[in-house]
Design a protein around this motif. Structure first.
Motif, PDB file in Angstrom:
ATOM      1  N   VAL A 105      44.641  48.994  37.029  1.00 34.12           N
ATOM      2  CA  VAL A 105      43.468  49.875  36.850  1.00 34.12           C
ATOM      3  C   VAL A 105      42.752  49.535  35.547  1.00 34.12           C
ATOM      4  CG1 VAL A 105      42.815  52.245  37.323  1.00 34.12           C
ATOM      5  CG2 VAL A 105      45.236  51.584  37.436  1.00 34.12           C
ATOM      6  N   ASP A 106      43.524  49.361  34.473  1.00 29.73           N
ATOM      7  CA  ASP A 106      42.909  49.112  33.172  1.00 29.73           C
ATOM      8  C   ASP A 106      42.233  47.747  33.135  1.00 29.73           C
ATOM      9  OD1 ASP A 106      43.856  51.522  32.246  1.00 29.73           O
ATOM     10  OD2 ASP A 106      45.755  50.657  31.592  1.00 29.73           O
ATOM     11  N   ALA A 107      42.833  46.768  33.834  1.00 33.01           N
ATOM     12  CA  ALA A 107      42.296  45.415  33.806  1.00 33.01           C
ATOM     13  C   ALA A 107      40.925  45.347  34.460  1.00 33.01           C
ATOM     14  CB  ALA A 107      43.255  44.455  34.496  1.00 33.01           C
ATOM     15  N   ALA A 108      40.656  46.288  35.400  1.00 32.70           N
ATOM     16  CA  ALA A 108      39.386  46.244  36.122  1.00 32.70           C
ATOM     17  C   ALA A 108      38.466  47.382  35.701  1.00 32.70           C
ATOM     18  CB  ALA A 108      39.645  46.293  37.621  1.00 32.70           C
ATOM     19  N   SER A 109      38.756  48.044  34.593  1.00 32.07           N
ATOM     20  CA  SER A 109      37.981  49.237  34.242  1.00 32.07           C
ATOM     21  C   SER A 109      36.551  48.876  33.837  1.00 32.07           C
ATOM     22  CB  SER A 109      38.660  49.994  33.100  1.00 32.07           C
ATOM     23  OG  SER A 109      38.415  49.326  31.884  1.00 32.07           O
ATOM     24  N   ILE A 110      35.638  49.782  34.157  1.00 31.64           N
ATOM     25  CA  ILE A 110      34.231  49.604  33.815  1.00 31.64           C
ATOM     26  C   ILE A 110      33.803  50.767  32.924  1.00 31.64           C
ATOM     27  CG2 ILE A 110      31.867  49.522  34.719  1.00 31.64           C
ATOM     28  CD1 ILE A 110      33.143  48.451  37.353  1.00 31.64           C
ATOM     29  N   PRO A 111      33.271  50.561  31.734  1.00 35.34           N
ATOM     30  CA  PRO A 111      33.213  49.286  31.013  1.00 35.34           C
ATOM     31  C   PRO A 111      34.607  48.801  30.625  1.00 35.34           C
ATOM     32  CG  PRO A 111      32.625  51.102  29.564  1.00 35.34           C
ATOM     33  CD  PRO A 111      32.797  51.681  30.925  1.00 35.34           C
TER      34      PRO A 111
ATOM     35  N   PHE B 279      32.335  36.771  32.692  1.00 36.43           N
ATOM     36  CA  PHE B 279      30.937  36.893  33.085  1.00 36.43           C
ATOM     37  C   PHE B 279      30.706  38.012  34.102  1.00 36.43           C
ATOM     38  CE2 PHE B 279      30.084  32.440  31.559  1.00 36.43           C
ATOM     39  CZ  PHE B 279      29.007  32.771  30.745  1.00 36.43           C
ATOM     40  N   ASN B 280      31.775  38.718  34.495  1.00 31.72           N
ATOM     41  CA  ASN B 280      31.622  39.798  35.475  1.00 31.72           C
ATOM     42  C   ASN B 280      30.569  40.813  35.009  1.00 31.72           C
ATOM     43  OD1 ASN B 280      32.350  42.495  36.709  1.00 31.72           O
ATOM     44  ND2 ASN B 280      33.715  41.128  37.837  1.00 31.72           N
ATOM     45  N   ASP B 281      29.731  41.268  35.980  1.00 33.75           N
ATOM     46  CA  ASP B 281      28.592  42.137  35.628  1.00 33.75           C
ATOM     47  C   ASP B 281      28.996  43.375  34.822  1.00 33.75           C
ATOM     48  OD1 ASP B 281      27.326  40.412  37.229  1.00 33.75           O
ATOM     49  OD2 ASP B 281      27.012  41.801  38.901  1.00 33.75           O
ATOM     50  N   ASN B 282      29.974  44.110  35.375  1.00 34.71           N
ATOM     51  CA  ASN B 282      30.282  45.423  34.799  1.00 34.71           C
ATOM     52  C   ASN B 282      31.563  45.419  33.987  1.00 34.71           C
ATOM     53  OD1 ASN B 282      28.097  46.526  36.320  1.00 34.71           O
ATOM     54  ND2 ASN B 282      29.447  46.414  38.106  1.00 34.71           N
ATOM     55  N   ALA B 283      32.566  44.679  34.469  1.00 35.45           N
ATOM     56  CA  ALA B 283      33.869  44.725  33.827  1.00 35.45           C
ATOM     57  C   ALA B 283      34.081  43.555  32.864  1.00 35.45           C
ATOM     58  CB  ALA B 283      34.971  44.735  34.887  1.00 35.45           C
ATOM     59  N   GLY B 284      33.092  42.658  32.763  1.00 38.21           N
ATOM     60  CA  GLY B 284      33.278  41.470  31.922  1.00 38.21           C
ATOM     61  C   GLY B 284      33.011  41.736  30.453  1.00 38.21           C
TER      62      GLY B 284
END
Lengths: 273, 304
Positions: free
Chosen positions: A38-44, B142-147
């Motif tokens: 979950v943390d690795a893909a968190s936005i932002p 380079f990922n849009d949101n998570a990069g």
């Protein structure tokens, strides 16, 4: 033209700034490998998150462990095969005239120019006929296409640095040509051959394109296995980073231990070529 | 002179060992030659031949020669000019960017100061990292949101483009990620050239009143031209075969905005099974590489 103090400071500052850019992707891998999915893909993105070993457990329980083993087999096999075939050929190029020398020398240049994608389709068809798809022998043969010319070229440059007089003396003392090669020239060239061996091993360990086409379920190396963590709609970045770390760390150690030699090996081909 | 008693090199005419020994160089070289014939030259010729057939992987029993049909199809293919343009964009863009920045980095690492070995070693690490790791990592960055890249840009209140999804930005993104290793590679090669430049020559120029720029322009640059030529040639040739850094980063997209000849041959031949047509793209690629090599030789390699 003594470099002034100010220039010295500017130089170190710029080199350090460059190292920060070089480091960022490595830092990303290192931090992501120890994150929960979950943390690795968190936005932002979160730069620092709670610590976990789960990615490594996942990576080393699944098929990735076998593909790391396959990588070891392919790397060792390719390195041995390339050196056994390529070192004597480098010696032959350095040492004189024989039938096929000009052809071989020209061919080294040719094979450097033509990209693997040009060879790979016929190789795929041949290997299919011969049953060499998804076999270590077939993979090692295909790896030789790029690595053998490189080995011959570098070894030729190392052997031509060894004075011919030493071998002549051995021949006068009753050595055969083969013995002169094995007992006089080869031991003197060993430091160079070790570096060539390390460079080949690193290249074989990192190869992706050839096994993508010619490997199969039994022989898939870790470079191809790594991409399995990239699913169609979601990517398990944590597991991918952990797997990448397992792939990168051995090469890091070799690079740091043998940096002087590797630097010389990388540049020898270009300086002399 | 004790050794004079020993027998001279074995010369038993009929034994296999004696024969191999007298022809040692040939014996040493031919295994390599045979392997290279089998895995590069013959496949190369077969690929050229396949370009004149309608060979495909689905009904490979029924192939026959179709003359120049693949090439006329190639000329009419609306994707072809785009792919040739992309290939030239990648090769010229990366070669120029990597070499110019790499030369700058090499100049910084040329001086001897305390800790220079530390920098020279650490700048080796990107070169030694598997391209597949580099490609996957940059895809994450380079990922849009998570990069991380867009995150840093957002902290600085700068616009955050969709790097990998924008047809205008796809190729620059590939080139930026290429620079991470390419600059280091060029720097390592050019550093070897810089370190070999004669000190006497530089000091003589300084004595004659040359400033830093003049010394670089008229002494250093001519001295490193041979290695500059090799570095540029190797870089350009390697960019033609760049695979992971495009396939993994952008998959050649969006659309075909970052598809190069290398990817197109792979996709056509091995994904869509049209081996004959892929081979005609291969002939185009070999021609383009030859033209590039000759052009680089013309501008950098000729002895003047």
């Amino acid at each position: 033209m003594r470099p002034s103090r100010r220039i010295g400071v500017l130089r170190v500052g710029l080199l350090t700034a460059g190292l920060v850019i070089v480091a960022i992707p490595f830092v990303w891998i290192l931090l992501t490998a120890f994150k929960f999915q979950v943390d690795a893909a968190s936005i932002p993105p979160e730069i620092f998150s709670p610590f976990t070993w789960t990615n490594f457990e996942k990576v080393f329980q699944g098929p990735y462990l076998q593909s790391l083993g396959n990588s070891v087999i392919i790397t060792v096999g390719t390195t041995i095969a390339t050196l056994v075939v390529g070192v004597p050929a480098g010696y032959a190029i350095a040492r004189g005239r024989f039938f096929g020398r000009r052809f071989l020398a020209g061919f080294l240049l040719f094979s450097r120019m033509v990209p693997p994608v040009i060879f790979i389709i016929p190789l795929f068809l041949f290997f299919h006929e011969l049953g060499l798809i998804d076999s270590f022998v077939g993979l090692i043969l295909a790896y030789l296409s790029g690595l053998l010319p490189f080995t011959i070229w570098l070894c030729a440059s190392y052997f031509s640095d060894i004075p011919l007089e030493l071998e002549d003396a051995a021949r006068v003392d009753g050595c055969s040509r083969f013995q002169a090669f094995l007992r006089v020239a080869l031991p003197l060239a060993i430091p160079g051959v070790v570096i060539v061996g390390l460079l080949i091993a690193i290249a074989a360990w990192s190869e992706y394109f050839i096994p993508l086409l010619l490997a199969g379920p039994y022989t898939t190396p870790a470079t191809v296995g790594l991409v399995d963590f990239v699913g169609v709609d979601s990517i398990n970045w944590g597991a991918m980073a952990a797997a990448a770390l397992a792939l990168a760390v051995p090469v890091f150690f070799v690079t740091l231990l043998a940096q002087r030699g590797l630097l010389r090996g990388l540049t020898a081909g270009a300086v002399k070529g | 002179m004790q050794s004079i008693k020993q027998a001279p090199a074995p010369r038993r005419g009929l034994s296999l060992f004696g024969f191999l020994d007298r022809h040692f160089l040939v014996t040493a070289a031919w295994p390599s030659l045979i392997i290279m014939l089998g895995i590069t030259l013959i496949p190369f010729i077969v690929t050229i031949g396949l370009a004149f057939t309608n060979y495909d992987l689905v009904q490979f029993g029924k192939w026959h020669f179709i003359g120049l049909d693949n090439f006329s199809q190639l000329m009419a293919d609306p994707q072809m000019p785009v792919i040739v343009f992309n290939t030239a964009y990648l090769v010229i863009g990366t070669t120029v960017a990597d070499t110019v920045v790499g030369l700058g980095l090499a100049i910084l690492m040329e001086a001897s100061f305390r800790g220079v070995g530390f920098f020279r070693t650490l700048y080796l690490l990107p070169i030694m990292t598997a391209p597949i790791i580099v490609a996957l990592t940059w895809r994450a960055m380079f990922n849009d949101n998570a990069g991380w890249i867009n995150y840093f840009l957002s902290l600085a209140h700068l616009p955050q483009p969709t790097w990998l999804g924008d047809p205008i930005l796809a190729m620059p993104t590939v080139i930026i990620s290429d620079m991470w290793t390419g600059v280091c590679f060029q720097a390592v090669l050019l550093l070897a050239g810089l370190l070999a430049v004669s000190h006497e020559l530089k000091e003589a120029a300084v004595t004659d009143g040359a400033n830093r720029w003049q010394v670089f322009r008229h002494v250093t640059l001519p001295s490193i031209r041979p290695i500059l030529f090799v570095a540029v040639l190797l870089k350009a040739i390697d960019e033609f075969r760049k695979f992971e850094g495009i396939q993994i980063l952008t998959t050649g997209g969006p659309g075909i905005a970052s598809t190069t000849l290398n990817l197109q041959i792979y996709d056509t031949g091995l994904f869509y099974d049209q081996v004959g047509y892929a081979a005609s793209y291969g002939v185009l690629m070999v021609g383009m590489i030859a033209v590039t090599a000759v052009a680089i030789w013309f501008f950098l390699g000729r002895s003047r």
